[in-house]
Design a protein around this motif. Structure first.
Motif, PDB file in Angstrom:
ATOM      1  N   TYR A   1     -14.525 -31.571  44.456  1.00 40.81           N
ATOM      2  CA  TYR A   1     -13.870 -32.881  44.382  1.00 40.81           C
ATOM      3  C   TYR A   1     -13.118 -33.249  45.650  1.00 40.81           C
ATOM      4  O   TYR A   1     -12.939 -34.434  45.955  1.00 40.81           O
ATOM      5  CB  TYR A   1     -12.953 -32.958  43.169  1.00 40.81           C
ATOM      6  CG  TYR A   1     -11.786 -31.992  43.165  1.00 40.81           C
ATOM      7  CD1 TYR A   1     -10.532 -32.387  43.603  1.00 40.81           C
ATOM      8  CD2 TYR A   1     -11.946 -30.692  42.706  1.00 40.81           C
ATOM      9  CE1 TYR A   1      -9.464 -31.512  43.592  1.00 40.81           C
ATOM     10  CE2 TYR A   1     -10.882 -29.810  42.688  1.00 40.81           C
ATOM     11  CZ  TYR A   1      -9.649 -30.217  43.129  1.00 40.81           C
ATOM     12  OH  TYR A   1      -8.593 -29.350  43.121  1.00 40.81           O
TER      13      TYR A   1
ATOM     14  N   GLN B   1     -19.921 -32.804  42.468  1.00 39.45           N
ATOM     15  CA  GLN B   1     -18.743 -33.357  41.802  1.00 39.45           C
ATOM     16  C   GLN B   1     -17.650 -32.313  41.644  1.00 39.45           C
ATOM     17  O   GLN B   1     -16.457 -32.627  41.715  1.00 39.45           O
ATOM     18  CB  GLN B   1     -19.128 -33.917  40.432  1.00 39.45           C
ATOM     19  CG  GLN B   1     -19.998 -35.156  40.497  1.00 39.45           C
ATOM     20  CD  GLN B   1     -20.067 -35.874  39.176  1.00 39.45           C
ATOM     21  OE1 GLN B   1     -19.043 -36.166  38.573  1.00 39.45           O
ATOM     22  NE2 GLN B   1     -21.273 -36.172  38.704  1.00 39.45           N
TER      23      GLN B   1
ATOM     24  N   VAL C   1     -23.186 -38.948  41.926  1.00 43.26           N
ATOM     25  CA  VAL C   1     -23.006 -37.750  42.741  1.00 43.26           C
ATOM     26  C   VAL C   1     -23.630 -36.578  41.993  1.00 43.26           C
ATOM     27  O   VAL C   1     -23.461 -36.461  40.769  1.00 43.26           O
ATOM     28  CB  VAL C   1     -21.507 -37.481  42.986  1.00 43.26           C
ATOM     29  CG1 VAL C   1     -21.293 -36.184  43.761  1.00 43.26           C
ATOM     30  CG2 VAL C   1     -20.865 -38.653  43.733  1.00 43.26           C
TER      31      VAL C   1
ATOM     32  N   THR D   1     -15.932 -41.378  44.579  1.00 41.32           N
ATOM     33  CA  THR D   1     -15.425 -40.748  43.381  1.00 41.32           C
ATOM     34  C   THR D   1     -16.521 -40.709  42.342  1.00 41.32           C
ATOM     35  O   THR D   1     -17.558 -41.355  42.482  1.00 41.32           O
ATOM     36  CB  THR D   1     -14.180 -41.484  42.838  1.00 41.32           C
ATOM     37  OG1 THR D   1     -13.626 -40.739  41.754  1.00 41.32           O
ATOM     38  CG2 THR D   1     -14.540 -42.878  42.345  1.00 41.32           C
ATOM     39  N   SER D   2     -16.302 -39.925  41.283  1.00 39.69           N
ATOM     40  CA  SER D   2     -17.223 -39.810  40.160  1.00 39.69           C
ATOM     41  C   SER D   2     -16.392 -39.304  38.994  1.00 39.69           C
ATOM     42  O   SER D   2     -15.226 -38.919  39.159  1.00 39.69           O
ATOM     43  CB  SER D   2     -18.339 -38.816  40.485  1.00 39.69           C
ATOM     44  OG  SER D   2     -17.792 -37.517  40.665  1.00 39.69           O
TER      45      SER D   2
ATOM     46  N   ALA E   1     -15.331 -35.485  39.508  1.00 35.65           N
ATOM     47  CA  ALA E   1     -14.450 -35.344  40.662  1.00 35.65           C
ATOM     48  C   ALA E   1     -13.115 -36.032  40.424  1.00 35.65           C
ATOM     49  O   ALA E   1     -12.050 -35.482  40.734  1.00 35.65           O
ATOM     50  CB  ALA E   1     -15.128 -35.908  41.909  1.00 35.65           C
TER      51      ALA E   1
ATOM     52  N   VAL F   1     -15.795 -34.895  47.808  1.00 34.47           N
ATOM     53  CA  VAL F   1     -16.146 -36.222  47.290  1.00 34.47           C
ATOM     54  C   VAL F   1     -15.100 -37.246  47.709  1.00 34.47           C
ATOM     55  O   VAL F   1     -15.418 -38.332  48.219  1.00 34.47           O
ATOM     56  CB  VAL F   1     -16.290 -36.179  45.758  1.00 34.47           C
ATOM     57  CG1 VAL F   1     -16.508 -37.597  45.205  1.00 34.47           C
ATOM     58  CG2 VAL F   1     -17.456 -35.283  45.355  1.00 34.47           C
TER      59      VAL F   1
END
Length: 323
Positions: free
Chosen positions: A198, A195, A190, A207-208, A211, A201
């Motif tokens: 969040y 990110q 992302v 997700t990342s 985030a 996202v």
């Protein structure tokens, strides 16, 4: 595609259906079609199918361009086994299936950063979120603040990190962490700016590391704990020259000790192999020597130039293991 998971040999249309493309407000289409074919190990007809299935693109001078995050996610979840993202992912996490003792010893890194100000408006001071290894028992040698300059600046230091087994003791923190891991969010590449958004996202089911850390820190605070998402560098793999936007949650546990929850690495290791259980547990409270913490908060840029430009500085890190 079975249960949202792409099976080997699935069509590119199914692969495209399995990922969330970067929304237009965060997308930067910088990679040409030839790069896309190389990353995905596919031909022009396959790119046509992906575009038909919704892969966003722009045409400039008769050439289609794509967002590198979209290409990475398509490759990573393609199930083909030979795309550049899949090969890089396996290389990146090959250490996670080994004994974790090697992640707990002292390790030194030759840490070099170049800061660049795009559209610089003249000489000015720099703000750089420097390595803060001392927070977890490490140290930094050198590391003079970047000098007043225009356009670019440098930061160099020797950073020493070490790991420590400090697992979460709070049943509340462990429960919140497990709830997140079991929530079904799918890790994707992302853009860093996205990110920080969040909520968006996670609304996409993705997700990342940044985030995830921002959301988990929020949940820890709601449960009454002092917690903050903090940025740093994940290093020592793929030849050592990395600038990976990484984040963990730092939280004060019931025993009064500051712990880190590296939620994204635990999630990715679980996807890689069931043999990574020891590493996954290490991510839930302990620290390990491949992460260099910084002074930056989870949604903060690593650097700014005080010249008047509103854009964060581009920060390119070259981090090499010192033998």
């Amino acid at each position: 595609m079975v249960g949202g998971v792409v099976v080997p040999g699935a069509s590119w249309e199914s692969v495209a259906d399995s990922v969330e493309f970067v929304p237009v407000e965060y997308s930067r289409k910088s990679e040409s079609e030839s790069v896309a074919r190389e990353m995905l190990r596919c031909g022009s007809a396959d790119i046509d199918r992906l575009v038909g299935a919704g892969l966003p693109f722009e045409v400039r001078s008769g050439v289609r361009y794509f967002d590198v995050n979209d290409l990475y996610n398509l490759g990573m979840y393609s199930g083909r086994g030979d795309t550049q993202p899949e090969l890089a992912f396996r290389m990146l996490f090959r250490f996670a299936g080994r004994a974790v003792d090697g992640l707990l010893c002292e390790k030194s890194w030759d840490f070099k950063v170049v800061l660049e100000c795009v559209g610089c408006e003249g000489e000015a001071s720099w703000r750089f979120a420097a390595p803060d290894a001392a927070r977890f028992g490490g140290r930094v040698a050198g590391g003079a603040a970047p000098q007043v300059s225009a356009g670019s600046a440098r930061y160099e230091a020797v950073v020493t990190t070490l790991g420590a087994r400090t697992p979460l003791v709070s049943s509340v923190l462990r429960g919140l962490t497990r709830d997140y891991l079991d929530s079904g969010y799918r890790w994707q590449m992302v853009p860093v700016a996205m990110q920080a958004d969040y909520e968006l996202v996670h609304a996409l089911g993705a997700t990342s590391c940044i985030a995830a850390s921002l959301l988990l820190a929020e949940r820890f605070r709601a449960a009454g704990y002092r917690a903050e998402a903090k940025r740093g560098w994940f290093c020592g793999v793929l030849g050592g020259a990395l600038d990976l936007p990484h984040a963990c949650v730092e939280v004060v546990d019931d025993d009064g000790v500051l712990k880190t929850v590296d939620i994204a690495k635990a999630q990715l290791a679980a996807r890689l192999s069931p043999d990574t259980g020891d590493f996954q547990e290490l991510c839930l409270g302990s620290v390990y020597n491949k992460v260099i913490p910084s002074t930056a908060s989870g949604n903060e840029s690593f650097g700014y130039h005080e010249c008047g430009s509103r854009e964060p500085a581009q920060v390119r890190a070259d981090i090499r293991s010192m033998r």
